[in-house]
Design a protein around this motif. Structure first.
Motif, PDB file in Angstrom:
ATOM      1  N   GLY A  45      -3.438   5.128   1.374  1.00  0.00           N
ATOM      2  CA  GLY A  45      -2.513   4.768   0.302  1.00  0.00           C
ATOM      3  C   GLY A  45      -2.187   5.919  -0.610  1.00  0.00           C
ATOM      4  N   ASP A  46      -2.583   5.808  -1.896  1.00  0.00           N
ATOM      5  CA  ASP A  46      -2.237   6.846  -2.862  1.00  0.00           C
ATOM      6  C   ASP A  46      -3.261   7.969  -2.915  1.00  0.00           C
ATOM      7  N   ILE A  70       0.855  -1.189   0.000  1.00  0.00           N
ATOM      8  CA  ILE A  70       0.000   0.000   0.000  1.00  0.00           C
ATOM      9  C   ILE A  70       0.890   1.238   0.000  1.00  0.00           C
ATOM     10  N   ALA A  71       0.593   2.176  -0.878  1.00  0.00           N
ATOM     11  CA  ALA A  71       1.423   3.373  -1.059  1.00  0.00           C
ATOM     12  C   ALA A  71       1.534   4.175   0.240  1.00  0.00           C
ATOM     13  N   ALA A  72       2.657   4.886   0.363  1.00  0.00           N
ATOM     14  CA  ALA A  72       2.927   5.679   1.566  1.00  0.00           C
ATOM     15  C   ALA A  72       2.544   7.147   1.395  1.00  0.00           C
ATOM     16  N   ASP A  73       1.902   7.496   0.253  1.00  0.00           N
ATOM     17  CA  ASP A  73       1.558   8.898  -0.005  1.00  0.00           C
ATOM     18  C   ASP A  73       0.749   9.502   1.138  1.00  0.00           C
ATOM     19  N   PHE A  74      -0.266   8.753   1.565  1.00  0.00           N
ATOM     20  CA  PHE A  74      -1.103   9.204   2.667  1.00  0.00           C
ATOM     21  C   PHE A  74      -1.023   8.182   3.795  1.00  0.00           C
ATOM     22  N   LEU A  75      -1.071   8.680   5.022  1.00  0.00           N
ATOM     23  CA  LEU A  75      -0.983   7.790   6.181  1.00  0.00           C
ATOM     24  C   LEU A  75      -2.095   6.750   6.134  1.00  0.00           C
ATOM     25  N   PHE A  76      -3.304   7.213   5.877  1.00  0.00           N
ATOM     26  CA  PHE A  76      -4.444   6.306   5.744  1.00  0.00           C
ATOM     27  C   PHE A  76      -5.050   6.505   4.357  1.00  0.00           C
TER      28      PHE A  76
END
Length: 269
Positions: free
Chosen positions: A181-182, A173-179
């Motif tokens: 993902g992207d 799951i992407a790290a762009d947003f804490l909750f």
């Protein structure tokens, strides 16, 4: 737009204030109808500035309505622990723990990235909004009151976040947003899961903003002053005193009761 008169706007406004929520049968909250009116007024103002159209709201006053002050909703620690006890999904357990143990606004949580979690705490300096004028689905903007802060994270939450980060890595799951993902996690999705877990746990259902009230209540009962709480939640001292007066009133009653116990055997001469 040009054909809408001040009388038309006034009639629409009166109907809006008289409307009832079909789900509850009660009038819509004043804060809600004022937001609807404000959005409409902004549209007419924009048209007036760009196309020189009349703005029927320019001199139309906002109706006033007296209504009972809404009672604050919050979880006591015992209630929150019952809620968390039934959540078996690491994502949702971490989401609700984060709201409860940081007191941040939900929009602030939605805007966070993983890099905002630091050894000092969670860095809160932005918020998420769906109010855009350029066709984009959302924007990340400054926080309310433009108050940036770092909120210390208790160990119980830091442990939960470590497990959550491991889960994210395992599931790519992407790290762009804490909750999320992207992209930011949706508010309605949070609400839906809170509905589910409150039903399973048997605790009362509060609004998402109630987790912020829960944090303030917990901090107040642990001895935090309004100044400290205002710093932690990114609000003004005046707002904290106005909104959360009842919390300190309860503490005052408990203090007086303790004084009575201590002085029960005292007989004045």
């Amino acid at each position: 737009i040009r054909s809408i008169s001040k009388a038309d706007a006034a009639a629409w406004q009166d109907a809006l204030w008289a409307a009832t929520n079909p789900r509850t049968g009660k009038p819509f909250a004043t804060v809600y109808v004022r937001k609807v009116r404000a959005n409409c007024q902004r549209l007419f103002k924009w048209c007036a500035e760009r196309y020189d159209t009349p703005n029927p709201f320019a001199t139309l006053s906002v109706p006033k309505r007296r209504e009972a002050k809404r009672e604050l909703e919050f979880y006591e620690v015992e209630e929150f622990n019952r809620l968390i006890g039934v959540i078996d999904e690491v994502l949702w357990r971490t989401v609700f723990m984060f709201l409860f143990y940081t007191g941040c606004r939900v929009g602030e949580m939605q805007a966070l990235s993983e890099s905002d979690i630091t050894p000092q705490g969670v860095r809160i300096n932005k918020t998420y909004t769906k109010k855009t004028m350029d066709g984009t689905p959302y924007k990340i903007t400054d926080t309310k009151n433009y108050k940036n802060r770092v909120v210390p994270i208790p160990e119980v939450l830091r442990t939960a976040l470590s497990a959550y980060f491991a889960w994210k890595r395992t599931n790519n799951i992407a790290a762009d947003f804490l909750f999320g993902g992207d992209r930011p996690i949706a508010l309605q999705t949070i609400r839906n899961h809170l509905d589910r877990y409150t039903a399973l746990s048997g605790v009362k259902r509060i609004r998402i903003h109630g987790f912020r009230h829960s944090y303030v209540s917990m901090c107040a009962h642990l001895g935090a002053t309004p100044v400290i709480i205002a710093t932690l939640i990114g609000d003004t001292i005046e707002t904290v005193n106005e909104v959360y007066t009842h919390i300190w009133a309860q503490d005052t009653r408990e203090l007086v009761a303790k004084i009575n116990d201590i002085c029960a055997s005292f007989v004045p001469h």
